[in-house]
Design a protein around this motif. Structure first.
Motif, PDB file in Angstrom:
ATOM      1  N   SER A   1      15.371   1.697 -10.707  1.00 14.14           N
ATOM      2  CA  SER A   1      16.033   0.737 -11.582  1.00 14.14           C
ATOM      3  C   SER A   1      15.399  -0.636 -11.416  1.00 14.14           C
ATOM      4  N   SER A   2      15.685  -1.541 -12.369  1.00 17.63           N
ATOM      5  CA  SER A   2      15.151  -2.914 -12.317  1.00 17.63           C
ATOM      6  C   SER A   2      15.595  -3.615 -11.037  1.00 17.63           C
ATOM      7  N   GLN A   3      16.857  -3.395 -10.648  1.00 17.56           N
ATOM      8  CA  GLN A   3      17.419  -4.040  -9.458  1.00 17.56           C
ATOM      9  C   GLN A   3      16.623  -3.640  -8.216  1.00 17.56           C
ATOM     10  N   ASN A   4      16.389  -2.329  -8.079  1.00 16.87           N
ATOM     11  CA  ASN A   4      15.627  -1.807  -6.941  1.00 16.87           C
ATOM     12  C   ASN A   4      14.250  -2.420  -6.880  1.00 16.87           C
ATOM     13  N   LEU A   5      13.573  -2.406  -8.044  1.00 20.07           N
ATOM     14  CA  LEU A   5      12.201  -2.905  -8.103  1.00 20.07           C
ATOM     15  C   LEU A   5      12.169  -4.390  -7.747  1.00 20.07           C
ATOM     16  N   SER A   6      13.179  -5.114  -8.208  1.00 21.18           N
ATOM     17  CA  SER A   6      13.271  -6.549  -7.930  1.00 21.18           C
ATOM     18  C   SER A   6      13.385  -6.797  -6.420  1.00 21.18           C
ATOM     19  N   GLU A   7      14.169  -5.956  -5.748  1.00 20.71           N
ATOM     20  CA  GLU A   7      14.335  -6.094  -4.288  1.00 20.71           C
ATOM     21  C   GLU A   7      13.030  -5.788  -3.545  1.00 20.71           C
ATOM     22  N   GLU A   8      12.348  -4.716  -3.979  1.00 18.08           N
ATOM     23  CA  GLU A   8      11.075  -4.330  -3.331  1.00 18.08           C
ATOM     24  C   GLU A   8      10.032  -5.435  -3.547  1.00 18.08           C
ATOM     25  N   PHE A   9      10.022  -6.004  -4.751  1.00 20.59           N
ATOM     26  CA  PHE A   9       9.095  -7.078  -5.108  1.00 20.59           C
ATOM     27  C   PHE A   9       9.343  -8.295  -4.200  1.00 20.59           C
ATOM     28  N   ALA A  10      10.629  -8.627  -3.998  1.00 21.56           N
ATOM     29  CA  ALA A  10      10.999  -9.763  -3.135  1.00 21.56           C
ATOM     30  C   ALA A  10      10.587  -9.500  -1.684  1.00 21.56           C
ATOM     31  N   GLU A  11      10.749  -8.239  -1.249  1.00 20.11           N
ATOM     32  CA  GLU A  11      10.360  -7.869   0.127  1.00 20.11           C
ATOM     33  C   GLU A  11       8.846  -8.032   0.307  1.00 20.11           C
ATOM     34  N   ALA A  12       8.072  -7.612  -0.692  1.00 22.09           N
ATOM     35  CA  ALA A  12       6.608  -7.763  -0.642  1.00 22.09           C
ATOM     36  C   ALA A  12       6.246  -9.245  -0.551  1.00 22.09           C
ATOM     37  N   ALA A  13       6.952 -10.076  -1.323  1.00 19.52           N
ATOM     38  CA  ALA A  13       6.699 -11.527  -1.315  1.00 19.52           C
ATOM     39  C   ALA A  13       6.947 -12.106   0.080  1.00 19.52           C
ATOM     40  N   ARG A  14       8.056 -11.657   0.712  1.00 27.18           N
ATOM     41  CA  ARG A  14       8.397 -12.153   2.060  1.00 27.18           C
ATOM     42  C   ARG A  14       7.288 -11.811   3.050  1.00 27.18           C
ATOM     43  N   GLN A  15       6.826 -10.538   3.009  1.00 30.92           N
ATOM     44  CA  GLN A  15       5.813 -10.103   3.985  1.00 30.92           C
ATOM     45  C   GLN A  15       4.467 -10.787   3.745  1.00 30.92           C
ATOM     46  N   LEU A  16       4.108 -10.938   2.479  1.00 31.06           N
ATOM     47  CA  LEU A  16       2.793 -11.519   2.186  1.00 31.06           C
ATOM     48  C   LEU A  16       2.764 -13.028   2.398  1.00 31.06           C
ATOM     49  N   LYS A  17       3.928 -13.650   2.430  1.00 28.63           N
ATOM     50  CA  LYS A  17       3.983 -15.107   2.656  1.00 28.63           C
ATOM     51  C   LYS A  17       3.337 -15.444   4.004  1.00 28.63           C
ATOM     52  N   LYS A  18       3.580 -14.561   5.014  1.00 31.10           N
ATOM     53  CA  LYS A  18       2.993 -14.782   6.351  1.00 31.10           C
ATOM     54  C   LYS A  18       1.505 -14.431   6.347  1.00 31.10           C
ATOM     55  N   GLU A  19       1.198 -13.243   5.753  1.00 34.91           N
ATOM     56  CA  GLU A  19      -0.179 -12.730   5.839  1.00 34.91           C
ATOM     57  C   GLU A  19      -1.149 -13.417   4.886  1.00 34.91           C
TER      58      GLU A  19
END
Length: 329
Positions: A1-19
């Motif tokens: 669902s859009s909600q799920n994808l939005s959460e995964e997208f936000a998680e990727a953003a969090r991890q890549l912010k450091k790397e």
């Protein structure tokens, strides 16, 4: 669902912010941004686009990516090397054994047209690790002639593709490799339907049959043999006609109990349907049907009435064959 994808997208953003802090993630609600929706031709939701070097022109579409880890891999492969360079047999073994599926390119030299196509393909298939090697030892260890792509599943080679001079069709390679994320024949159900539509193969063949019939094993064996021959070109799907939850798909194809076993091909882009002319599900008949379809010789099977003008006026929408695919999927 859009909600799920939005959460995964936000998680990727969090991890890549450091790397990789220079990679910025943002989201836009296009219901309020009509100009942006029009400019970037946003048809489906959610849509993810990657803008390179501050340019608004020609962003790269990120399709079929659903997990944070895959988003991260996809972005990293767009901004850095897309494959791991393998120099030793030990390194090759470690990479092949680390995941269920691995793709390795074996090359004579690393300055070759086919290396470029291989690297491009790796960018489009973030679901699995890619490695490449020009080491004589590694090639000899696996007994692989060089300039070949090999798919390993659970540590064993399951598919080998020779990469020709002058490069290969990248889209064809991408489609072929992505099919390994599915079984050779995928049984249609709620869980697999999403995966089936994620694999970018637009030609689907469907076998409608009860899986508990006396002839099922023989029919299924023929179907699997045909699937192996057309892998990457046509996606083979099995629909159990005993499963009540598959009712909508029977209606879409106008399949009745007396019609089974039945075989149909569906082109997802045009929504055109084709019926196998022969009644018997033999390997010969399946191969002939698939080949005639790919050659553009199969006759379209028309069984849908026109879309009613007021199909979407009421809370319960009216679906016919011609609008089913676009509305449901």
């Amino acid at each position: 669902s859009s909600q799920n994808l939005s959460e995964e997208f936000a998680e990727a953003a969090r991890q890549l912010k450091k790397e990789a802090p220079r990679i910025q993630f943002g989201k836009i609600d296009v219901t309020h941004q009509h100009d942006l929706r029009k400019k970037f031709n946003i048809q489906a939701f959610p849509t993810v686009k990657f803008f390179v070097n501050g340019s608004r022109e020609d962003p790269i579409d990120c399709k079929g990516v659903r997990k944070a880890s895959t988003f991260i891999t996809w972005v990293k492969r767009r901004t850095g090397p897309s494959t791991v360079l393998i120099n030793s047999t030990d390194q090759a073994e470690a990479i092949i054994k680390a995941d269920d599926l691995t793709v390795i390119g074996f090359f004579r030299e690393l300055h070759h047209d086919s290396v470029e196509v291989f690297s491009e393909t790796a960018r489009d298939v973030p679901e699995m690790p890619f490695g490449m090697t020009a080491s004589e030892d590694v090639c000899a260890n696996y007994g692989i002639q060089r300039n070949s792509l090999v798919v390993f599943k659970k540590g064993k080679p399951v598919h080998k593709e020779v990469l020709e001079e002058g490069g290969q069709n990248k889209l064809g390679l991408t489609r072929l490799i992505k099919t390994f994320t599915l079984d050779l024949v995928t049984e249609y159900n709620i869980e697999t339907s999403v995966k089936i539509f994620d694999v970018p193969v637009e030609n689907h063949i469907l076998l409608f049959t009860p899986t508990n019939s006396e002839t099922f094993n023989e029919i299924y064996e023929n179907y699997q043999s045909a699937a192996a021959e057309f892998r990457g070109k046509i996606l083979f799907v099995l629909v159990d006609t005993n499963e009540a939850r598959n009712g909508r798909i029977f209606e879409y194809f106008r399949i009745r109990d007396i019609d089974v076993p039945a075989v149909r091909i569906l082109n997802l882009t045009s929504d055109a349907k084709y019926k196998m002319p022969a009644d018997d599900v033999t390997l010969e008949n399946l191969k002939e049907f698939c080949q005639s379809y790919l050659n553009g010789k199969a006759k379209q099977h028309l069984s849908s009435e026109e879309i009613p003008q007021d199909w979407d006026k009421m809370p319960v929408k009216v679906l016919v064959g011609k609008n089913f695919n676009s509305i449901i999927f």
